[in-house]
Design a protein around this motif. Sequence first.
Motif, PDB file in Angstrom:
ATOM      1  N   ILE A  16     -14.972 -32.925  34.895  1.00  0.00           N
ATOM      2  CA  ILE A  16     -16.120 -33.416  35.990  1.00  0.00           C
ATOM      3  C   ILE A  16     -16.385 -35.041  35.498  1.00  0.00           C
ATOM      4  CG2 ILE A  16     -18.725 -33.463  36.340  1.00  0.00           C
ATOM      5  CD1 ILE A  16     -18.613 -30.282  35.629  1.00  0.00           C
ATOM      6  N   VAL A  17     -16.612 -35.847  36.432  1.00  0.00           N
ATOM      7  CA  VAL A  17     -17.057 -37.188  36.253  1.00  0.00           C
ATOM      8  C   VAL A  17     -18.518 -37.165  36.863  1.00  0.00           C
ATOM      9  CG1 VAL A  17     -16.800 -39.558  36.493  1.00  0.00           C
ATOM     10  CG2 VAL A  17     -14.779 -38.128  35.932  1.00  0.00           C
ATOM     11  N   HIS A  18     -19.435 -37.648  36.351  1.00  0.00           N
ATOM     12  CA  HIS A  18     -20.693 -37.858  36.936  1.00  0.00           C
ATOM     13  C   HIS A  18     -21.472 -38.935  36.528  1.00  0.00           C
ATOM     14  CE1 HIS A  18     -25.118 -36.758  37.218  1.00  0.00           C
ATOM     15  NE2 HIS A  18     -24.764 -36.123  38.267  1.00  0.00           N
ATOM     16  N   VAL A  19     -21.963 -39.675  37.622  1.00  0.00           N
ATOM     17  CA  VAL A  19     -22.378 -41.177  37.497  1.00  0.00           C
ATOM     18  C   VAL A  19     -23.864 -41.053  38.093  1.00  0.00           C
ATOM     19  CG1 VAL A  19     -22.321 -43.699  37.597  1.00  0.00           C
ATOM     20  CG2 VAL A  19     -20.204 -42.107  37.457  1.00  0.00           C
ATOM     21  N   THR A  20     -24.779 -41.560  37.054  1.00  0.00           N
ATOM     22  CA  THR A  20     -26.195 -41.885  37.440  1.00  0.00           C
ATOM     23  C   THR A  20     -26.458 -43.230  37.488  1.00  0.00           C
ATOM     24  OG1 THR A  20     -27.377 -41.388  35.199  1.00  0.00           O
ATOM     25  CG2 THR A  20     -26.569 -39.269  36.828  1.00  0.00           C
ATOM     26  N   ASP A  21     -27.818 -43.821  38.174  1.00  0.00           N
ATOM     27  CA  ASP A  21     -28.135 -44.999  38.054  1.00  0.00           C
ATOM     28  C   ASP A  21     -29.158 -45.046  36.973  1.00  0.00           C
ATOM     29  OD1 ASP A  21     -30.531 -43.647  38.779  1.00  0.00           O
ATOM     30  OD2 ASP A  21     -30.784 -44.505  41.015  1.00  0.00           O
ATOM     31  N   ALA A  22     -30.035 -46.181  36.795  1.00  0.00           N
ATOM     32  CA  ALA A  22     -30.728 -46.081  35.628  1.00  0.00           C
ATOM     33  C   ALA A  22     -31.906 -45.137  35.578  1.00  0.00           C
ATOM     34  CB  ALA A  22     -31.398 -47.629  35.391  1.00  0.00           C
ATOM     35  N   GLU A  23     -32.256 -44.635  36.724  1.00  0.00           N
ATOM     36  CA  GLU A  23     -33.298 -43.612  36.790  1.00  0.00           C
ATOM     37  C   GLU A  23     -32.732 -42.066  36.603  1.00  0.00           C
ATOM     38  OE1 GLU A  23     -33.701 -46.476  38.860  1.00  0.00           O
ATOM     39  OE2 GLU A  23     -34.723 -47.226  37.213  1.00  0.00           O
ATOM     40  N   GLY A  24     -31.645 -42.131  36.749  1.00  0.00           N
ATOM     41  CA  GLY A  24     -31.178 -40.709  36.579  1.00  0.00           C
ATOM     42  C   GLY A  24     -30.738 -39.982  38.078  1.00  0.00           C
TER      43      GLY A  24
END
Length: 456
Positions: A16-24
Amino acid sequence: MTNMDLEAMLNSLFDIVHVTDAEGRTIYCTETYEHFIGVSRNEMLGRNIEDFYNLGYFKPTITMRVIRERKKIHTIQTTFQNRKLFVVGTPIFDKEGTFLGVVNISTDITHQEKLQSELNEAKNLSTIYFEELDKYSNEKKEDASFIYRSSSMENIVEMAQRLAQVDSTVILLGESGVGKGMMAKYIHQNSPRKEKHFVQINCGAIPETLLESELFGYEKGAFTGAGKEGKIGLIEKADGGTLFLDEIGELPLRLQVKLLTTLHEKTITRLGGSTPKKIDIKLITATNKNLKKMVENGEFREDLYYRIHVIPMEIPPLRERPEEIPLLTSYFLEYYSRKYCLNKQLSDKCYHILEKYEWPGNVRELENLIERLVVTTKGDIITSEQIPSSIANSVTSSKEGIKVFNLLPIAEAVEEVEKQLLQRALDMYKTTTKMAEALGISQPSVSRKLKKYNIQ
């Protein structure tokens, strides 16, 4: 390389690769997410990762910890489908150092053989985080209190590094539990005297009848019950190194005179002896009392006060540097989990509570709480219900707002509330910039209101 090629490459390298912004909020995740977590990629995109943690799709959450601490973190996650994932969360920054978000890389380690292999590999990871932890992993965690983020602590540590290079006498001030003992050790460890003894004496912990012989030592036969060979005193033991007199305000007046003579003449004379011995020590003292007031009340010698009050350093209480609470919490959680061979994690709600609590016992109280939670709670996840009610209730009550018991004109009520909030903010933060951040108004507004209400 096309997006399809990139997707295929990521799926071949990681589960799994999972990316979020600065707020999640999720901005990307691989198609395999549903297979391991139980929720589709389309459902995840645009949603805050914490929503799915709260729904029980996985535990613990790692993204919110990375967002809070701005550092690389790894953990083992259990999913809704009862799979075990080894997850590494990495903060992402742009060229200017602005925090952009989090990338999580997950590998399935459900099978016991693979789990053991991954755990062994994790132990050998030489990330900066574990390199720093290893520096503090001795039994007494000597530098633990200097995991810091605030500018006030940064200035203090920088000053400590400078003072470590000279023999000027230092007095450490601050509330009980802020880390005065840690600071004294830090100064010694960074000084040219670090290969010699660091001798710490708590002047309030040794009975007065024994304190003189413990400090100054004694010759054989000096008094009834004295050892046949005599005894070296703690001050003499510090020769060539650093002497740290903690709780100096508890030192009896008659011993203050003897200590002053020792400091002035740089010699030590044992009880029952007549020949002074030259000593070379760096002196650091500490107190949480107002020594100046004690001098005025005749409880502390004025000449000794000025002798030890050469360079005062005041360590701020933990409530004035709340940005360090998550860092210290994570450090103590990791330390005691490793010490007791456990794998404890705190829920996000726990972090929220701990960050809002005022910590009258400072870093020492925080450390004691984390150790207690690690060794007494069941399961790997420590929940908010397991935090002592004395802490949780005080945080809850502080959020209940203002209670009104009597009627008065609204304009007067607003002014009274403003005055109390400004005074409270001034007591906690000292600077108008930090006050403005806490109160949610501009710095000029804070300055005008302080002047309006004559608050200094």
